[in-house]
Design a protein around this motif. Sequence first.
Motif, PDB file in Angstrom:
ATOM      1  N   THR A  94      85.506 -29.449 -67.410  1.00  0.00           N
ATOM      2  CA  THR A  94      85.796 -28.126 -66.874  1.00  0.00           C
ATOM      3  C   THR A  94      87.261 -27.804 -67.142  1.00  0.00           C
ATOM      4  O   THR A  94      88.136 -28.563 -66.751  1.00  0.00           O
ATOM      5  N   VAL A  95      87.514 -26.674 -67.811  1.00  0.00           N
ATOM      6  CA  VAL A  95      88.885 -26.272 -68.145  1.00  0.00           C
ATOM      7  C   VAL A  95      89.103 -24.830 -67.694  1.00  0.00           C
ATOM      8  O   VAL A  95      88.156 -24.056 -67.581  1.00  0.00           O
ATOM      9  N   PRO A  96      90.360 -24.434 -67.433  1.00  0.00           N
ATOM     10  CA  PRO A  96      90.642 -23.042 -67.080  1.00  0.00           C
ATOM     11  C   PRO A  96      90.357 -22.108 -68.247  1.00  0.00           C
ATOM     12  O   PRO A  96      90.417 -22.522 -69.405  1.00  0.00           O
ATOM     13  N   ALA A  97      90.074 -20.849 -67.939  1.00  0.00           N
ATOM     14  CA  ALA A  97      89.842 -19.847 -68.975  1.00  0.00           C
ATOM     15  C   ALA A  97      91.071 -19.746 -69.860  1.00  0.00           C
ATOM     16  O   ALA A  97      92.198 -19.864 -69.388  1.00  0.00           O
ATOM     17  N   GLY A  98      90.870 -19.587 -71.155  1.00  0.00           N
ATOM     18  CA  GLY A  98      91.970 -19.454 -72.100  1.00  0.00           C
ATOM     19  C   GLY A  98      92.475 -20.766 -72.659  1.00  0.00           C
ATOM     20  O   GLY A  98      93.364 -20.774 -73.488  1.00  0.00           O
ATOM     21  N   THR A  99      91.909 -21.894 -72.220  1.00  0.00           N
ATOM     22  CA  THR A  99      92.332 -23.199 -72.717  1.00  0.00           C
ATOM     23  C   THR A  99      91.674 -23.481 -74.061  1.00  0.00           C
ATOM     24  O   THR A  99      90.495 -23.211 -74.247  1.00  0.00           O
ATOM     25  N   THR A 100      92.423 -24.029 -74.995  1.00  0.00           N
ATOM     26  CA  THR A 100      91.875 -24.432 -76.284  1.00  0.00           C
ATOM     27  C   THR A 100      91.219 -25.802 -76.123  1.00  0.00           C
ATOM     28  O   THR A 100      91.823 -26.711 -75.575  1.00  0.00           O
ATOM     29  N   VAL A 101      89.969 -25.940 -76.579  1.00  0.00           N
ATOM     30  CA  VAL A 101      89.251 -27.208 -76.499  1.00  0.00           C
ATOM     31  C   VAL A 101      88.810 -27.597 -77.906  1.00  0.00           C
ATOM     32  O   VAL A 101      88.150 -26.822 -78.590  1.00  0.00           O
ATOM     33  N   GLU A 102      89.204 -28.808 -78.328  1.00  0.00           N
ATOM     34  CA  GLU A 102      88.811 -29.332 -79.633  1.00  0.00           C
ATOM     35  C   GLU A 102      87.838 -30.481 -79.398  1.00  0.00           C
ATOM     36  O   GLU A 102      88.186 -31.457 -78.743  1.00  0.00           O
ATOM     37  N   VAL A 103      86.604 -30.362 -79.908  1.00  0.00           N
ATOM     38  CA  VAL A 103      85.569 -31.373 -79.702  1.00  0.00           C
ATOM     39  C   VAL A 103      85.225 -32.004 -81.047  1.00  0.00           C
ATOM     40  O   VAL A 103      84.959 -31.307 -82.022  1.00  0.00           O
ATOM     41  N   SER A 104      85.238 -33.351 -81.094  1.00  0.00           N
ATOM     42  CA  SER A 104      84.839 -34.063 -82.295  1.00  0.00           C
ATOM     43  C   SER A 104      84.059 -35.302 -81.888  1.00  0.00           C
ATOM     44  O   SER A 104      83.973 -35.635 -80.713  1.00  0.00           O
ATOM     45  N   SER A 115      83.802 -26.404 -80.100  1.00  0.00           N
ATOM     46  CA  SER A 115      85.220 -26.215 -79.805  1.00  0.00           C
ATOM     47  C   SER A 115      85.423 -24.778 -79.352  1.00  0.00           C
ATOM     48  O   SER A 115      84.666 -23.888 -79.723  1.00  0.00           O
ATOM     49  N   GLN A 116      86.445 -24.560 -78.523  1.00  0.00           N
ATOM     50  CA  GLN A 116      86.726 -23.223 -78.019  1.00  0.00           C
ATOM     51  C   GLN A 116      88.158 -22.857 -78.361  1.00  0.00           C
ATOM     52  O   GLN A 116      89.076 -23.637 -78.128  1.00  0.00           O
ATOM     53  N   ALA A 117      88.325 -21.661 -78.927  1.00  0.00           N
ATOM     54  CA  ALA A 117      89.671 -21.172 -79.229  1.00  0.00           C
ATOM     55  C   ALA A 117      90.227 -20.530 -77.973  1.00  0.00           C
ATOM     56  O   ALA A 117      89.577 -19.706 -77.345  1.00  0.00           O
ATOM     57  N   GLY A 118      91.405 -20.938 -77.580  1.00  0.00           N
ATOM     58  CA  GLY A 118      92.061 -20.374 -76.404  1.00  0.00           C
ATOM     59  C   GLY A 118      93.078 -19.338 -76.812  1.00  0.00           C
ATOM     60  O   GLY A 118      93.096 -18.846 -77.936  1.00  0.00           O
ATOM     61  N   GLU A 119      93.938 -19.014 -75.869  1.00  0.00           N
ATOM     62  CA  GLU A 119      95.006 -18.064 -76.142  1.00  0.00           C
ATOM     63  C   GLU A 119      96.112 -18.762 -76.927  1.00  0.00           C
ATOM     64  O   GLU A 119      96.316 -19.961 -76.783  1.00  0.00           O
TER      65      GLU A 119
END
Length: 142
Positions: A94-104, A115-119
């Motif tokens: 669980t991460v705050p909105a706008g956080t960049t997450v890199e999944v491998s 993966s999620q692109a953040g601000e």
Amino acid sequence: MEITKNTTSPARRTEWSLSLLGGLKHRGGFEARERTVHVAAVGGASLDHTGATLPAGPTHLIKAALVGGAELAYPEGACAEVDAFSLFGGVDLTVPAGTTVEVSGFSLIGGRSRSQAGEPGSAVVKVRAYSLIGGVKVRQSQ
């Protein structure tokens, strides 16, 4: 000859957790370590960093278990790296909105969040997960 301690760069702080049966759980106000290593036959890791005192740099979680996953929550502005291996179990993040997450990594049976692109300039959470059964689930907090 005089030996003095270098106070400008603190020593790496690592928390080790080794168990046959049982997991690792941290919630509330605690001082988070720079690196947490959890190895278990049966047992996962549950770390809620939202109320924790975080180190200046990133936090690292390394988790290996035959049966057991990882459940993680991070506050606004956190920087973290997660490296997981599991035969049964996955990673729930669980991460705050706008956080960049890199999944491998890979999962033989089980899903994996993208993966999620953040601000721009936002905190980065890196997840490397390897499992035979289990996956990675990334959620943004409300």
